[in-house]
Design an enzyme around this catalytic site. Structure first.
Site, PDB file in Angstrom:
ATOM      1  N   LYS A   1     -14.572 -45.553  53.344  1.00  0.00           N
ATOM      2  CA  LYS A   1     -15.255 -44.605  52.729  1.00  0.00           C
ATOM      3  C   LYS A   1     -16.716 -44.845  52.441  1.00  0.00           C
ATOM      4  O   LYS A   1     -17.549 -44.320  52.456  1.00  0.00           O
ATOM      5  CB  LYS A   1     -14.572 -44.031  51.620  1.00  0.00           C
TER       6      LYS A   1
ATOM      7  N   ARG B   1      -3.499 -51.699  58.631  1.00  0.00           N
ATOM      8  CA  ARG B   1      -4.437 -50.621  58.830  1.00  0.00           C
ATOM      9  C   ARG B   1      -4.713 -50.160  60.285  1.00  0.00           C
ATOM     10  O   ARG B   1      -4.867 -50.980  61.022  1.00  0.00           O
ATOM     11  CB  ARG B   1      -5.917 -50.842  58.144  1.00  0.00           C
TER      12      ARG B   1
ATOM     13  N   GLU C   1      -7.983 -41.639  46.869  1.00  0.00           N
ATOM     14  CA  GLU C   1      -8.744 -41.426  45.797  1.00  0.00           C
ATOM     15  C   GLU C   1      -9.953 -40.594  46.123  1.00  0.00           C
ATOM     16  O   GLU C   1     -10.420 -40.624  47.281  1.00  0.00           O
ATOM     17  CB  GLU C   1      -9.481 -42.867  45.477  1.00  0.00           C
TER      18      GLU C   1
HETATM   19  P1  ATP Z   1     -11.073 -46.712  52.253  1.00  0.00           P
HETATM   20  O1  ATP Z   1     -11.329 -48.316  52.317  1.00  0.00           O
HETATM   21  O2  ATP Z   1     -11.697 -45.902  53.543  1.00  0.00           O
HETATM   22  O3  ATP Z   1     -11.859 -46.272  51.148  1.00  0.00           O
HETATM   23  P2  ATP Z   1      -8.732 -46.650  50.785  1.00  0.00           P
HETATM   24  O4  ATP Z   1      -7.694 -47.238  51.115  1.00  0.00           O
HETATM   25  O5  ATP Z   1      -9.676 -47.063  49.755  1.00  0.00           O
HETATM   26  O6  ATP Z   1      -9.741 -46.494  52.167  1.00  0.00           O
HETATM   27  P3  ATP Z   1      -7.609 -44.189  49.684  1.00  0.00           P
HETATM   28  O7  ATP Z   1      -8.199 -43.085  49.407  1.00  0.00           O
HETATM   29  O8  ATP Z   1      -7.332 -45.215  48.384  1.00  0.00           O
HETATM   30  O9  ATP Z   1      -8.807 -45.115  50.604  1.00  0.00           O
HETATM   31  O10 ATP Z   1      -6.444 -44.291  50.656  1.00  0.00           O
HETATM   32  C1  ATP Z   1      -5.357 -43.229  50.533  1.00  0.00           C
HETATM   33  C2  ATP Z   1      -4.102 -43.828  51.554  1.00  0.00           C
HETATM   34  O11 ATP Z   1      -4.650 -44.196  52.821  1.00  0.00           O
HETATM   35  C3  ATP Z   1      -3.691 -45.319  51.224  1.00  0.00           C
HETATM   36  O12 ATP Z   1      -2.508 -45.417  51.035  1.00  0.00           O
HETATM   37  C4  ATP Z   1      -4.342 -46.366  52.467  1.00  0.00           C
HETATM   38  O13 ATP Z   1      -3.699 -47.503  52.317  1.00  0.00           O
HETATM   39  C5  ATP Z   1      -4.314 -45.260  53.376  1.00  0.00           C
HETATM   40  N1  ATP Z   1      -5.545 -45.747  54.318  1.00  0.00           N
HETATM   41  C6  ATP Z   1      -6.666 -45.981  54.023  1.00  0.00           C
HETATM   42  N2  ATP Z   1      -7.130 -46.442  55.310  1.00  0.00           N
HETATM   43  C7  ATP Z   1      -6.414 -46.730  56.253  1.00  0.00           C
HETATM   44  C8  ATP Z   1      -6.274 -47.106  57.502  1.00  0.00           C
HETATM   45  N3  ATP Z   1      -7.519 -47.399  57.994  1.00  0.00           N
HETATM   46  N4  ATP Z   1      -5.330 -47.169  57.987  1.00  0.00           N
HETATM   47  C9  ATP Z   1      -4.095 -46.741  57.697  1.00  0.00           C
HETATM   48  N5  ATP Z   1      -3.914 -46.285  56.502  1.00  0.00           N
HETATM   49  C10 ATP Z   1      -5.052 -46.068  55.657  1.00  0.00           C
HETATM   50 MG    MG Z   2     -10.307 -46.948  48.214  1.00  0.00          MG
END
Ligand code: ATP
Ligand code: MG
Length: 552
Positions: A267, A257, A32
């Site tokens: 983020k 994760r 995102e």
């Molecule tokens: P955040 O909580 O940091 O905002 P998010 O999962 O909301 O992370 P996205 O932009 O939706 O962020 O993530 C893109 C991809 O990265 C998703 O498939 C998510 O599952 C993966 N991802 C995010 N954080 C991690 C992590 N700590 N370890 C592995 N994969 C991750």
């Molecule tokens: Mg997110």
């Protein structure tokens, strides 16, 4: 690119290719665009791109831009840059917002099938009606609206006839399902916000749980790899794909994760650190963002090696941040030049060295990698040494410089401390030493031995430099938990995470360019800061010190 060790996702892909379920593996990385990527995302990138590459498949970079309130084109651009820098090329670049029309049509299809309805309950009422893990939910009073009325209302939602929050579209599944995600999830909400891609064309936006499976199916993704929190959403994911009558049926697969000690990794929290001024931007070298790590001096190779070592599994314990440091040391050891830098200078005058004479000494650029060749280092009557390498009243077993003691200057001569000069406050400001011409490095002198070797920089040609030394930004070591109180992590921010020192480097460093990396004798690995380095001043960010207690 390096292959991944065997893991359950890879095994599923092998099985699906062998059984003929799929001819080609298609994955996607779906960020995102609401922030900069962090090291956790690097793991997702490496799994998605890495596995597809191994099977000659395809990977899409897809921006999951369905929540315009938090999204921005700045983030889109940084994400593209980071994915490329990590060493990956996407086969297609997509935006979820390009599918808004199709998603809308699929929502209409659900309404026509009696599987979605417009609800007038407020967000709070919806939450109350949803029930709990132990209690079933209650049906909304609007759940039995006719198909015609729902179609009409949904059209009006799209046309902008309602305010934010006045109505939502919900899937009609089962308010008493043991899986709360299936209790009539909201699939569209009203949000009168300009979108970075579609402008003001839309004022209703699909929710993640509805949009994501459709995006995957539209693109023909075969394996939709996501993190473990989405496990409970898998039944809903499959419901959406099936009930929306998508041609292609992606399979959602979850993994744990990545968490790293002394690091916050969301983020939302990283944004808070930026906005509240704890750091100096998303690319501050203390940040676990890809851009911060790049600026600190991490290499794509070191990040990939680290992620590979963390493996792919369902659990998500925190990995020691020292492991990351281990991999960058390993990567840089044979690649980067060795040099001498003084981060806390003390002037030394060598009284018996001819005035005005400059001598060029020979040194290997990297003794562990002779192919890198030799360099010349000027030496003269005036040099700088490290303040820490001198003590007026040393304890026992101190082998560096003190009055009357002799040490070796790295690549040069033995010097002996003869006199200590102090200022009015009693501060040591200069040392007077003598040198012994017989002891020149590389001449095989064996006359006598000294116990200490110290580094130095010739003073008249030395280049001024700023050194930035870092400590962990977050002092807690316990794993970050999402359900934690929202701001508690700010209490763990290290007030001493950055130390800035002014010193000198060897004259041949004048030519260094942003992002050049060096190993400074005894101080560790450093990167030329790409933002703050100017023609007048080099700024070096410490990537990592030399020593580590970390064992793999
Ligand atoms: P955040 O909580 O940091 O905002 P998010 O999962 O909301 O992370 P996205 O932009 O939706 O962020 O993530 C893109 C991809 O990265 C998703 O498939 C998510 O599952 C993966 N991802 C995010 N954080 C991690 C992590 N700590 N370890 C592995 N994969 C991750
Ligand atoms: Mg997110």
């Amino acid at each position: 690119m390096e292959n991944q060790t065997s893991n359950f996702i890879k095994d599923t892909m092998i099985k699906d290719l062998e059984s003929g379920k799929h001819q080609k593996i298609v994955t996607r990385f779906p960020p995102e665009p609401n922030g900069y990527l962090h090291i956790g995302h690097a793991k997702s990138i490496i799994i998605n791109f890495g596995l597809a590459d191994e099977f000659n498949g395809l990977t899409n970079l897809r921006f999951d831009d369905t929540n315009p309130l938090k999204e921005d084109i700045e983030f889109v651009n940084s994400i593209k840059e980071d994915v490329k820098w990590l060493g990956f090329e996407w086969d297609n670049l997509f935006f979820a917002s390009d599918y808004f029309e199709e998603m809308y049509n699929r929502a209409v299809l659900l309404i026509e099938k009696g599987l979605a309805y417009v609800d007038d309950l407020s967000a709070e009422e919806i939450r109350e009606y949803r029930g709990t893990l132990t209690e079933p939910g209650k049906n909304s009073p609007y759940r039995d609206r006719s198909i015609e009325e729902n179609l009409e209302l949904f059209k009006k939602m799209r046309a902008g006839e309602f305010d934010n929050g006045q109505k939502v579209l919900r899937a009609k599944i089962d308010m008493s399902s043991p899986n709360i995600n299936l209790r009539d999830p909201v699939i569209y909400r009203i949000s009168h916000v300009t979108h970075h891609n579609t402008g003001d064309k839309w004022c209703i936006y699909p929710m993640y749980a509805f949009a994501h499976p459709l995006e995957d199916a539209i693109e023909g993704v075969t394996h939709s790899i996501c993190t473990i929190e989405f496990e409970d959403q898998r039944p809903l994911y499959n419901w959406v794909v099936e009930q929306c009558e998508m041609e292609s049926t992606p399979q959602q697969i979850e993994f744990g994760r990545l968490n790293v000690t002394n690091t916050v990794m969301s983020k939302r929290k990283l944004k808070q650190l930026v906005e509240e001024g704890f750091v100096d931007g998303w690319d501050d070298p203390r940040m676990p963002t890809i851009s911060g790590m790049r600026r600190k001096g991490f290499t794509p190779e070191s990040i990939r090696a680290f992620v590979k070592e963390t493996g792919v599994h369902k659990g998500s314990g925190a990995v020691d941040s020292q492991m990351l440091e281990h991999y960058v040391r390993e990567d840089l050891k044979l690649k980067v030049p060795r040099t001498m830098g003084i981060i806390n200078p003390l002037k030394v005058v060598i009284t018996n060295y001819p005035e005005g004479q400059i001598e060029l000494l020979d040194a290997e650029i990297n003794p562990e990698n002779p192919d890198m060749g030799m360099r010349k280092i000027p030496f003269s009557r005036e040099i700088y040494i490290e303040k820490d390498d001198f003590m007026e009243n040393p304890p026992k077993k101190y082998f560096r410089l003190f009055p009357g003691n002799e040490v070796r200057l790295k690549h040069a001569y033995f010097i002996k401390c003869e006199e200590v000069i102090k200022d009015a406050n009693g501060e040591v400001v200069e040392l007077r030493c003598t040198y012994d011409p017989e002891t020149k490095s590389g001449t095989g002198f064996t006359g006598r031995k000294v116990k200490g070797t110290i580094h130095w920089v010739e003073a008249t040609h030395a280049v001024p430099a700023e050194f930035r030394l870092y400590e962990p930004l977050i002092l807690e070591t316990k794993e970050e938990k999402e359900e934690e109180v929202k701001t508690s992590f700010l209490d763990h921010v290290n007030p001493n995470s950055l130390e800035v020192l002014q010193g000198f480097v060897e004259p041949n460093m004048r030519e260094s360019r942003p992002q050049d990396k060096f190993q400074f004798f005894r101080h560790g690995y450093f990167n030329v800061d790409p933002k703050d380095t100017t023609v007048d001043k080099l700024v070096f960010n410490r990537i990592v010190s030399l020593k580590s207690s970390f064992k793999l």
